[in-house]
Design a protein around this motif. Structure first.
Motif, PDB file in Angstrom:
ATOM      1  N   ALA A 239       0.836  -1.208   0.000  1.00  0.00           N
ATOM      2  CA  ALA A 239       0.000   0.000   0.000  1.00  0.00           C
ATOM      3  C   ALA A 239       0.873   1.261   0.000  1.00  0.00           C
ATOM      4  O   ALA A 239       0.616   2.206  -0.738  1.00  0.00           O
ATOM      5  N   THR A 240       1.924   1.253   0.835  1.00  0.00           N
ATOM      6  CA  THR A 240       2.807   2.427   0.907  1.00  0.00           C
ATOM      7  C   THR A 240       3.517   2.643  -0.425  1.00  0.00           C
ATOM      8  O   THR A 240       3.591   3.758  -0.932  1.00  0.00           O
ATOM      9  N   ALA A 242       2.512   1.821  -3.300  1.00  0.00           N
ATOM     10  CA  ALA A 242       1.566   2.196  -4.351  1.00  0.00           C
ATOM     11  C   ALA A 242       1.057   3.626  -4.149  1.00  0.00           C
ATOM     12  O   ALA A 242       0.317   4.140  -4.983  1.00  0.00           O
ATOM     13  N   GLY A 243       1.429   4.244  -3.042  1.00  0.00           N
ATOM     14  CA  GLY A 243       0.994   5.608  -2.800  1.00  0.00           C
ATOM     15  C   GLY A 243      -0.410   5.698  -2.230  1.00  0.00           C
ATOM     16  O   GLY A 243      -0.985   6.774  -2.181  1.00  0.00           O
ATOM     17  N   VAL A 244      -0.975   4.569  -1.801  1.00  0.00           N
ATOM     18  CA  VAL A 244      -2.342   4.604  -1.283  1.00  0.00           C
ATOM     19  C   VAL A 244      -2.409   4.333   0.218  1.00  0.00           C
ATOM     20  O   VAL A 244      -3.459   4.430   0.833  1.00  0.00           O
ATOM     21  N   GLY A 245      -1.261   3.976   0.814  1.00  0.00           N
ATOM     22  CA  GLY A 245      -1.282   3.569   2.220  1.00  0.00           C
ATOM     23  C   GLY A 245      -0.832   4.685   3.141  1.00  0.00           C
ATOM     24  O   GLY A 245      -1.057   5.862   2.878  1.00  0.00           O
ATOM     25  N   TYR A 246      -0.194   4.271   4.234  1.00  0.00           N
ATOM     26  CA  TYR A 246       0.450   5.225   5.120  1.00  0.00           C
ATOM     27  C   TYR A 246       1.692   5.752   4.404  1.00  0.00           C
ATOM     28  O   TYR A 246       2.381   4.987   3.742  1.00  0.00           O
TER      29      TYR A 246
END
Lengths: 460, 154
Positions: A239-240, A242-246
């Motif tokens: 997620a991180t 991919a730029g969508v997480g924390y």
């Protein structure tokens, strides 16, 4: 002709019934073994989780004397408070400082001393030390450790993760078993039947509450999984990246670094040539003082209750962080230790959508997002889970034949294979489940299949 | 052989999942800060009883900042931290400059307090003025004290 057709329909009907019956059996078998195996762990998670929900209230009671100080008009600077701690514990490293957020609250200095960490409570009005707590001995830390890793480190963490994953299998297979086969039936589905004898009641007392509680249970499992050691870590990293997480450094990834400024611009400022120059690599810039860091924190409007992590290395940063009751108030700010420059400022609004979901999930899971109501709902779900787990175990114990486990027989035909395939796919998404399946298969192939007694006992 | 396809896949995916790590430039995908940086220029030698020029070059994203709201030098002697001399700096077309007075021998702190474009930085330096006592010299070696607890990170 008519006759023929009717016969055909009956036979198809019969085929469908046997097929659905064997599917039912197959799913029952998975539910049975998964339930039996993970009963103790789910019970532990429910009990420790139910206690941990009330951490704020419990700690407030336990540490009342450490938390509260008399309000006075004067106050002592943060650096003086830390200095007082250093004088009391000269060999300790000061790791964190948590300013007092109101005049009657002590401030907290986190230190490490001989490989243990302690929290020193300081009266911010006079700099006196109120008391000391060994972090690892804190009741709530122990409960958290029990809840997260059964107090068994990485191995425990993996078991908890496995139990959580299998809980999903239990919920899904359970929902299938619960699914009403006859229309317009409420009794035994939505409300238990009290007048149909002991056996029916025992079944209904497992199945009906399970239906009511399963959505909450699924929610707790799904919101808990992102912090698990293997799946959660991988999920967070993906997620991180991919730029969508924390943003990095909050859960996974590293913090930015301070620029170590050496004497590249100005020439050595030490004026005393007659004396030896202390250290040619001495940093030209000194660490920004803790007092200035507190000032910056105020300028940044960081939510009360934040902690300052003090850099321990030349490249380290000051980190201001607060994981407040409400996810929306969360903040992580990294400051260059030599200038106080903001190197990263990550608030809830700067998280990716998945990061926001995870953060909200965590505060809901911990029962802090909506205060007492949130805690209460969490507690009800925990009690519910404990109830389902116990009633499930009892249900098995009552029905269990003397000579074997009482597992449903492996059905013939394709049903078992279909269910197995679905679970294998599940095992791909959750590698630990996959791993546990491999172990079960190996055990089955090399041990159970070769020992008739075991085979009979397990109904394999 | 076919039988081992699925377990093999599971093992493979486990390894893949645990082997990945956060990209070093992942932070570019999130909110980017625009930190200020400052190069503070101090005289090579400072004698006691002197007034000296102190200057700072302020930058943001490798460009000179010329519109700072306030730049000031705060100067105090190490053993007299309550007595702070504040020298407001003005822009001279490249740097912010001010004059500071150094009265006695000893260690002084110079804190450059810069507010510009909503950012606030305050780099602090230690300087020696005139002759230092042995005690002062020892205290100028923070690097040694600070790194005794240096932990190795992987």
């Amino acid at each position: 002709m008519m006759q023929e057709k009717r016969e055909e329909t009956t036979s198809t009907n019969k085929k469908i019934t046997t097929r659905s019956q064997s599917l039912y059996k197959a799913i029952w078998r998975w539910h049975f073994y998964a339930g039996l195996l993970f009963t103790p762990f789910l019970l532990i998670l429910a009990v420790t989780g139910g206690m941990y929900l009330f951490k704020p209230q419990i700690e407030e009671r336990l540490y009342h004397d450490l938390y509260h100080v008399q309000a006075q008009s004067q106050s002592v600077s943060p650096s003086a408070q830390v200095q007082a701690v250093k004088e009391n514990y000269p060999s300790a490293d000061v790791l964190t400082y948590k300013p007092s957020d109101r005049s009657t609250r002590s401030s907290e200095v986190g230190i490490s001393l001989k490989d243990r960490t302690y929290t020193i409570f300081v009266n911010p009005q006079n700099g006196h030390i109120v008391g000391k707590l060994d972090d690892s001995s804190r009741l709530m830390n122990q409960i958290e450790e029990f809840h997260g890793e059964l107090m068994a480190g990485t191995a425990g963490d993996r078991i908890v993760e496995l139990a959580a994953c299998w809980a999903i299998v239990l919920i899904v297979t359970g929902a299938f078993l619960w699914w009403p086969r006859k229309k317009d039936k409420i009794k035994g589905v939505l409300i238990p039947r009290f007048s149909k004898g002991k056996n029916v009641l025992a079944r209904d007392l497992h199945v009906v509450p399970a239906f009511w509680i399963s959505a909450g249970m699924l929610f707790l499992v799904l919101t808990g999984l992102p912090w698990s050691g293997l799946w959660g870590n991988a999920f967070q990293q993906i997620a991180t990246n991919a730029g969508v997480g924390y943003p990095p450094s909050i859960w996974v990834g590293s913090a930015p670094t301070s620029t170590v400024q050496t004497k590249d611009v100005a020439v050595v400022p030490w004026g005393a040539e007659t004396l030896e120059i202390p250290n040619s690599t001495a940093q030209q810039y000194t660490k920004v003082s803790l007092d200035d860091i507190v000032t910056i924190a105020k300028e940044q409007h960081i939510h009360d209750g934040y902690t300052i992590s003090i850099p321990q290395e030349p490249q380290g940063v000051y980190t201001l962080s607060v994981f407040s009751p409400k996810a929306q108030d969360e903040t992580t700010i990294h400051l260059d230790q030599y200038t106080g420059a903001v190197l990263a400022d990550y608030r809830y609004d700067n998280y990716g959508f998945m990061g926001k979901l995870i953060a909200l999930g965590i505060t809901l899971h911990k029962g802090t997002q909506f205060g007492f109501i949130n805690q209460l709902i969490g507690l009800i779900i925990c009690i519910g889970i404990a109830g389902i787990v116990i009633s499930g175990a009892l249900l098995w114990w009552k029905r269990k034949p003397a000579k074997n486990m009482g597992a449903p027989k492996v059905p013939e035909g394709n049903a078992m294979r279909i269910v197995t395939c679905i679970i294998v796919v599940f095992g791909l998404v959750f590698p630990l489940v996959g791993l546990s399946l491999i172990i079960v298969w190996l055990l089955d192939f090399f041990v159970i299949k070769r020992i008739p007694v075991l085979q009979r006992f397990l109904n394999a | 052989m076919n039988k081992w396809k699925i377990p093999g896949l599971v093992i493979l995916s486990t390894i893949l999942l645990s082997a990945c790590s956060v990209n070093s430039d992942a932070d570019k995908l999130y909110k980017q800060p625009k930190p200020l940086s400052a190069h503070v220029m101090l005289p090579e030698r400072i004698e006691p009883q002197s007034i000296r020029v102190v200057e700072v070059h302020v930058m943001q994203e490798n460009k000179t900042v010329d519109d700072a709201e306030s730049v000031q030098f705060k100067v105090w002697k190490k053993d007299d931290p309550a007595k702070v001399q504040i020298a407001k700096a003005h822009y001279n077309g490249g740097m912010y400059t001010a004059k500071a007075t150094f009265k006695d021998d000893g260690v002084y702190y110079i804190k450059t307090d810069i507010n510009a474009r909503g950012e606030h930085i305050l780099p602090t330096q230690q300087v020696a003025v005139g002759k230092l006592s042995k005690e002062d010299l020892r205290s100028l070696q923070p690097a040694k004290n600070e790194t005794h607890n240096h932990h190795s990170h992987h």
